[in-house]
Design a protein around this motif. Sequence first.
Motif: not given
Lengths: 146, 146
Positions: B38-41, B84-89, B120-127
Motif C-alpha cells: 500500500h505504501h513503501d516509499p 504494527a511492528m517497529t524494527w531495527r535491521w 491467518g495470512l498477510f494481505t499487504g503492508h504500509w511501511q
Amino acid sequence: MATDGTNKDLLIQFIEDVWNAGIVDAADKYIAPTYTIHHDPGDPWDGMTLDLAGYKERVTRSRAPFPDQRFAFQDLLATDDRVAMTWRWVATHKGDLPGFPATGKEIRMSGATVYYVRDGLFTGHWQVTDRLGVYVQLQQASEGTR
Amino acid sequence: MATDGTNKDLLIQFIEDVWNAGIVDAADKYIAPTYTIHHDPGDPWDGMTLDLAGYKERVTRSRAPFPDQRFAFQDLLATDDRVAMTWRWVATHKGDLPGFPATGKEIRMSGATVYYVRDGLFTGHWQVTDRLGVYVQLQQASEGTR
C-alpha cells in the motif's frame, strides 16, 4: 488504567491540538514531566529527554518552517501503555530550513510513531519518517524558485 | 478469528522464516494469494499488488545485496486484522545495489510497518523506512572502499 480506545482518542486529540492546530500550551494536558525521544533519526532532539518546556520548544521550532502542517492518521493500534500511529503529513514550506530557504511549496511526508503512555500522559516516542522523500522534495522546490 | 497474540506470533514467525532466515518458500504459509504494498516509499514494488510468486521474487531480490540481514523487533501491537511492528535491521552489504557496488560494510536501518491480516495470512503492508540513513551509510561505505 486507560482502555485501548482511550489511548487512541488521547493521541488523536493530542496530535490535533498540539501538532496540527499548533496550540503549544495544550501540551500541558498530554505530555509527561519527562519525555524521551527514544528514536527519531533526523530529529534534532533524537535521543534526548525533555521537560515540558523543552517539549514545547521542540514543537515551536519544528512547526516554524511549516506553520500550516497537518498530520492525517493512517492506522492506529493501541494497548494500555502505548499507541502506534502511521501517518501522512502535508505542509507549506513557509519558513527557512538549514540549506533550504522558504519556497512556499507544498511538502508531503509519511511516517510511523509509537507513543508510550503512563497515567494518561505521553512519556516518549519511537519514530521513523521518510526524510529522504522530504529532502528530494525540498531540493526540487528550491530548484523551482531559483 | 485470530486473537491479538496469534497475529503477533504469526508476524514474528513470518519475519524470522522469510526475511531473516531467507526461506523464501515459507512465504506460502504466511502470504495471501494477492498481497498489496500500500505504501513503501523507496521500495521498487511500492503501490503494486503481487501474487505469491511476485512476493517471493520481491523477497529474493530485496535480500540479494544483504543476505545476512536480520530484523529485530522494537514494538509489536496487534488487533484481529493488523499488526504494527517497529524494527531495527542490520546487514552486511555483500551484493551490488544501483550506484553502490558491494562494500562488505555493515549497514543499519530502522523502520515501521503495519501488516494487514485476513484468515491467518498477510494481505499487504504500509511501511516507512529511514532510507536517508541507509543512503548516507552506503555513501560513506563506498568512499571507504575507493
